[in-house]
Every structure is written in C-alpha cells, then in structure tokens.
Design an enzyme around this catalytic site. Structure first.
Site, PDB file in Angstrom:
ATOM      1  CG  HIS B 133     -32.126 -13.674  11.117  1.00 26.14           C
ATOM      2  ND1 HIS B 133     -32.522 -14.507  12.139  1.00 26.14           N
ATOM      3  CD2 HIS B 133     -33.026 -13.845  10.126  1.00 26.14           C
ATOM      4  CE1 HIS B 133     -33.617 -15.155  11.763  1.00 26.14           C
ATOM      5  NE2 HIS B 133     -33.946 -14.769  10.557  1.00 26.14           N
ATOM      6  CG  ASP B 210     -26.251 -15.542   9.902  1.00 25.89           C
ATOM      7  OD1 ASP B 210     -26.406 -16.344   8.955  1.00 25.89           O
ATOM      8  OD2 ASP B 210     -27.196 -14.943  10.444  1.00 25.89           O
ATOM      9  CD  GLN B 213     -30.856 -14.847   3.439  1.00 32.17           C
ATOM     10  OE1 GLN B 213     -30.922 -14.980   2.219  1.00 32.17           O
ATOM     11  NE2 GLN B 213     -31.844 -15.206   4.237  1.00 32.17           N
ATOM     12  CE  LYS B 236     -32.510 -18.742   5.918  1.00 31.95           C
ATOM     13  NZ  LYS B 236     -33.729 -17.931   5.861  1.00 31.95           N
ATOM     14  CB  CYS B 379     -36.223 -12.613  11.760  1.00 28.90           C
ATOM     15  SG  CYS B 379     -37.525 -13.820  11.823  1.00 28.90           S
TER      16      CYS B 379
HETATM   17  C1  LIG Z   1     -29.219 -13.942   7.871  1.00 32.19           C
HETATM   18  C2  LIG Z   1     -29.957 -15.072   8.528  1.00 32.19           C
HETATM   19  N1  LIG Z   1     -29.463 -15.620   9.636  1.00 32.19           N
HETATM   20  C3  LIG Z   1     -30.076 -16.641  10.252  1.00 32.19           C
HETATM   21  C4  LIG Z   1     -31.245 -17.173   9.778  1.00 32.19           C
HETATM   22  C5  LIG Z   1     -31.887 -18.305  10.506  1.00 32.19           C
HETATM   23  O1  LIG Z   1     -31.856 -19.448   9.759  1.00 32.19           O
HETATM   24  P1  LIG Z   1     -32.616 -20.764  10.225  1.00 32.19           P
HETATM   25  O2  LIG Z   1     -34.007 -20.348  10.556  1.00 32.19           O
HETATM   26  O3  LIG Z   1     -32.543 -21.662   9.047  1.00 32.19           O
HETATM   27  O4  LIG Z   1     -31.875 -21.296  11.409  1.00 32.19           O
HETATM   28  C6  LIG Z   1     -31.808 -16.629   8.632  1.00 32.19           C
HETATM   29  C7  LIG Z   1     -33.088 -17.148   8.116  1.00 32.19           C
HETATM   30  O5  LIG Z   1     -34.091 -16.524   8.067  1.00 32.19           O
HETATM   31  C8  LIG Z   1     -31.141 -15.561   7.993  1.00 32.19           C
HETATM   32  O6  LIG Z   1     -31.659 -15.006   6.899  1.00 32.19           O
END
Ligand SMILES: Cc1ncc(COP(=O)(O)O)c(C=O)c1O
Lengths: 139, 421
Positions: B133, B210, B213, B236, B379
């Site tokens: 991401h 990270d 998900q 999430k 993203c």
């Molecule tokens: C794999 C992953 N990493 C990071 C993020 C970023 O999360 P947040 O926007 O809650 O900081 C997301 C959310 O879209 C994600 O799906």
C-alpha cells in the site's frame, strides 16, 4: 444555439427517461457515439487528471471561438464529457466563462460532479474555463 | 426463502442473521435497494457495542487521562490502559507497553520510518515488496531520501505473490529494515510472513509488518511471528477511525527516538534539558484518542466473544470467497472476467475487471444497484503498473456479508455486462 439552449435540449432529451437505468443506457450510447481521440493525441499534455477515469481534452481556437475535442477511458465519463463538449464547444471564450452548467444537475447526474468521484469531470470543466480565460485575455 | 439453503452452506458456528442485527449501518436502502456493503477492505462497519461504548464514554466518562487526581480522570485512565491491555492480549505482545496507540497504520509506519532516520546511512538498504500500500512505500522513500539509503523492492509473480527467491537474493548485511504487508489490500494475498521474517533475521534485519488487512480476518500472534514491529488500524477492525496500534519489541522501541514532542511523552521539562517518558508514553505525545481506544477494545471484545471468534470469522469469509468464485463460474461470468490476485492463500478480497469495461463504469452501475465496491488503484499504483491496468473493481467480504449478497453482486455484474457489452 446558445449554451443554455443546448443545455435545455439535453435536459429535454433526458426527460423521456424515468428510471436511472434508461438514463445510464442513454449516457452509455452517447459515450459510444463520441468520436474520441486517436491514440497518439492522448498525450500527457492533454490529460485532465482525475483519479479513476482519465479524460483527455484538446482545445482549438479559431475565428474567436473555442472548440474542444475530448475522450475518456470510461464510457459513462465519456458520455458525460461528450455532453459537456456539446454544450460548451464552439462558443466565444466570454460565453464559456459566463456559462452556468446546470444541465448535469437537472438531468440527475449531480453525483458525477462531486469531486470525490474523481472522474475527471470537475477538473475538465475547470480546465475548459481556464482555456476560456486565457483566450479571452488574448482577444 | 433461500435462507434454509444458504444457512446450510455456512459451516461455521456463526449466526449471521444475529450478527447483522448488531451492525445498524447495514440496514438501509441505497438507490432503492437494500445496501450490499462490500468495501470492507477500505473500512469495516461498526457493531452497536462499539457505537455504544463511544457514546457512553462521551456521555458519562470523559476526562483527560494520565494527568488528573480527580475521579473522572482516574477512571478514564484506567479504561484507556485497559484497552491497551486487551490489545496486548489479543496480539499476544509480551508487555502492554509494547502497544503504542497511533492514529492508524499509516501513522505507525511513519513513526518507525522517522525513528530510523538516525539509524540508516548511505549504503544501507530498506526492503519492501511490490504488493505494498502507498503508506508502506512512501514513508520509506522519504526515509531513504533523508538518509541516502536505498529502497529495494521484491517483485511479485503473476498470481500476486512475493517471489521468495528474489527476496532471498535481496536481503543482505546491508538490509537495515524489511517492511511488508501481512495481507495485500488489493490482491488479498496472505504473505508467508513467518518465513519472510526468518529470512530477514538470518541477516540481522528487523521486520515491520503492515497488518491493516490481516487483523480483521485472523488472529495474529506477534511473538509467534517474531516481527519487530506490527502496525494496524482500528477502522478496518470494526473499530473507530482515528485510532490504530503500533506494536514494537521493547528493546527496539527503547532504541528509537520519540516521534513527536509534547505533553505526556516527557518525564521532566526544563529549557536546558528534557527527559523523555518511558514506554509506551514516549510515543504518545499529546491527548490521545481516548474514545477511539475504548471503541477499539469494544470491537475486539465483540469479535472475541465465544459465539464469534476470529477463527470462525476467517473460515466463514473463506466460504464466501469460495462461493463467489464458484458462482462466477457457474453463472457464466468467469469468461468475461479477469481476476487479479489468485494466490491459494488469500483473504476474502476479489479484485477483478469485467473484460472491456472500465472499473469506474462497473462501480457506478453497481452503486446504482445498492452495491458498494471499491474501484481504482486502491492506493497500490505499483500493482496496477505490474499488471498494466488502470485499476480494478474490488469486492471485499466481511463476516456480516451473506451468500445472498454475493448473488446480488453476481446479478449486478450480469447487468453491467449487458449494459456495456
Ligand atoms: C495494506 C494497507 N496498509 C495501510 C493502509 C493504511 O491504513 P490507514 O489509512 O488506516 O492508516 C491500508 C488502508 O487502506 C491498507 O489496506
């Protein structure tokens, strides 16, 4: 036809449809009818940045009037872009600057004008107005 | 009328009808149709327990924490710290001070990236993967720009998996950090993180995962994984927005400098010298999102109740995924679809394109039918470049989705196909 007459004509065309399905089918048809741009013309220079669907627009200025050609990779966007071009193209920069685009709302497509749709439409209209401003200054 | 048939397909002990009643947002019409919410990977919906917890907190319990001698402040502090404890237990961290409250995954990753500014120098390398991401890409690019280190990217194969041999040849003594997602938000791939972490450790490199998900679908044990850092988001995970967690091994968190300066993160302040507070407060400058922490605890309590549990959640979501893939096939849609991310080991995320139809067009018509999916690059622009597509349509299932809703998606896609065909 003036800009507003063209808008009214579109609103009239859409008044035949009473459900969203028919409306979208018509937009898709309009999208398919738009001639679009040849691949080599879809350059970075003419790309209107929208997040999801891309819009390309090429302006031309002759005999005091601005002419636009446009295209998009999404059909619904292309249909709407086609309508914007049909309304605004071949008018003087001053007319374009003054134009209040009410047809999108009246047709019931307001959601496509919301900046969060990121479909390039809002940026496209802004860009058209910017061109109009530039050419009106040149006159 | 289909209920009997479908409830037979659910082999988990989950009572989906009952669970759905706990999520008020699901019970509404969108464009004249009952809402089908399949954008869970972007953000999940909240059970009533979370909503009530937050509302109760602001109605009866609110006060600033860690600073007052008075009753409300003491109570709020106890609750906030209890939330930390719940999270510690949930992810099996060794200590509660290894659980740092953040704004979300992005915030947690940036905290670590900032902390590594003093550790990296030119010649060092940070490894990420082609599945990341943007929030697990850009902070490392910024770090590399600042320190002169180099960012290395592990390529992915056609079905959306990290190529292990490529990874093995990338990790070296120069590697100062490996940052990978546990589960891909765009392709659903569940990475073999234990193996990936072991490989990094062999070369002495710490690993950040990270887990944005992963947490919503599975139980995560940070000690078992043995990662140095693990970041995730509350929103999430059926919890509030604006709250997240960064787990870090104690020795690493002690090694890193504070991220932001301010109240709560100090032991003493004078104009000559300020000493920093200990963990976890060193990383929690300013008044935190107290209601968010309480809401996140409520979300975990909700999911961890005996009738639910993450094991059943994961299993049921897997059944939804299998059902959808099977129905695409038997309803004659598969031939018109291109799927992205088909790893055997994947979460309930389906990224696809209807052949010849732009994802924006598909998403617009599905929305008109009351079906919420995500369209675009999610993203993860590098993944789109890898497959040379502008974006995908992504349907992501949660444990409150139903087999009937999968049918609605399929009917919707048939409609789209007809309109654009
Ligand atoms: C794999 C992953 N990493 C990071 C993020 C970023 O999360 P947040 O926007 O809650 O900081 C997301 C959310 O879209 C994600 O799906």
């Amino acid at each position: 036809m003036t800009i507003n007459e063209r808008q009214d004509e579109l609103v009239e065309e859409f008044s035949m449809f009473d459900d969203w399905m028919e409306k979208y089918e018509y937009i898709i048809d309009l999208g398919k009818e738009v001639e679009g741009l040849e691949e080599p013309k879809k350059t970075e220079e003419f790309l209107v940045k929208g997040c999801q669907s891309r819009v390309w627009m090429i302006p031309a200025f002759s005999q005091g009037k601005l002419h636009f050609e446009a295209d998009s990779d999404a059909i619904i966007t292309k249909g709407i872009v086609g309508m914007v071009v049909r309304v605004l193209s071949d008018n003087t920069p001053a007319e374009i600057l003054d134009a209040d685009l009410y047809f999108v709302d009246k047709i019931g497509l307001r959601e496509h004008l919301s900046p969060t749709r990121s479909n390039g439409l809002v940026s496209m209209i802004k860009k058209i107005k910017t061109y109009a401003l530039i050419y009106s200054a040149k006159e | 009328m289909f209920l009997v048939q479908y409830s037979n397909m659910n082999t988990t002990p989950l009572n989906i009808d009952k669970i759905r009643k706990d999520f008020p947002v699901l019970h509404q019409e969108v464009n004249g149709y009952p809402l089908v919410y399949m954008d869970n990977a972007a953000s999940a919906q909240k059970p009533q327990l979370v909503i009530d917890t937050i509302s109760h907190y602001y109605s009866y319990e609110h006060s600033n924490i860690h600073r007052g001698v008075h009753h409300l402040s003491a109570e709020a502090t106890v609750k906030y710290e209890a939330a930390r404890k719940t999270i510690q237990e949930h992810i099996n961290a060794s200590f509660d001070h290894e659980v740092i409250f953040t704004k979300g995954t992005t915030d947690g990753i940036n905290l670590i990236a900032n902390g590594f500014r003093g550790i990296l120098s030119s010649g060092d390398e940070v490894i990420i993967s082609g599945l990341e991401h943007h929030s697990n890409i850009v902070p490392w690019q910024m770090l590399c720009e600042y320190t002169g280190a180099t960012l290395r990217v592990i390529p992915i194969n056609d079905i959306g998996e990290i190529i292990l041999e490529e990874y093995e040849s990338l990790v070296s003594e120069r590697t100062k950090l490996v940052a990978l997602n546990h589960v891909s938000n765009t392709l659903g791939t569940i990475n073999p993180v234990k193996e990936l972490i072991e490989l990094a450790h062999k070369k002495g490199a710490p690993v950040l995962l990270d887990g944005a998900q992963a947490l919503p679908h599975m139980k995560v044990d940070v000690q078992d994984l043995d990662c140095e850092f693990y970041a995730f988001s509350g929103h999430k995970l059926y919890g509030p927005t604006g709250i997240g967690v960064l787990y870090g091994k104690e020795e690493w968190l002690n090694k890193l400098p504070p991220y932001q300066g301010g109240g709560d993160m100090i032991k003493s302040v004078s104009f000559e010298k300020t000493t920093y507070n200990e963990l976890p407060f060193k990383f929690e400058a300013g008044t935190p999102h107290i209601a968010g922490a309480l809401g996140l605890k409520a979300a975990l309590d909700y999911c961890n109740q005996p009738e639910i549990g993450f094991e059943s959640i994961g299993q049921y979501e897997g059944e939804l995924l299998d059902y959808a893939m099977k129905q695409f096939e038997s309803e004659g849609l598969s031939g018109d679809m291109e799927f992205y991310g088909t790893s055997k080991n994947k979460a309930s995320v389906i990224s696809f394109l209807l052949k010849g139809v732009h994802p924006y067009d598909t998403g617009t018509i599905l929305d008109k039918l009351g079906i919420a999916v995500r369209t675009g690059h999610h993203c993860t622009e590098p993944i789109m470049d890898r497959y040379e597509i502008p974006g995908t349509v992504r349907a992501s299932f949660s444990f409150y989705n139903t087999f009937e809703e999968v049918d609605r998606l399929i009917e919707g896609l048939k409609r789209v196909k007809k309109m654009f065909g």
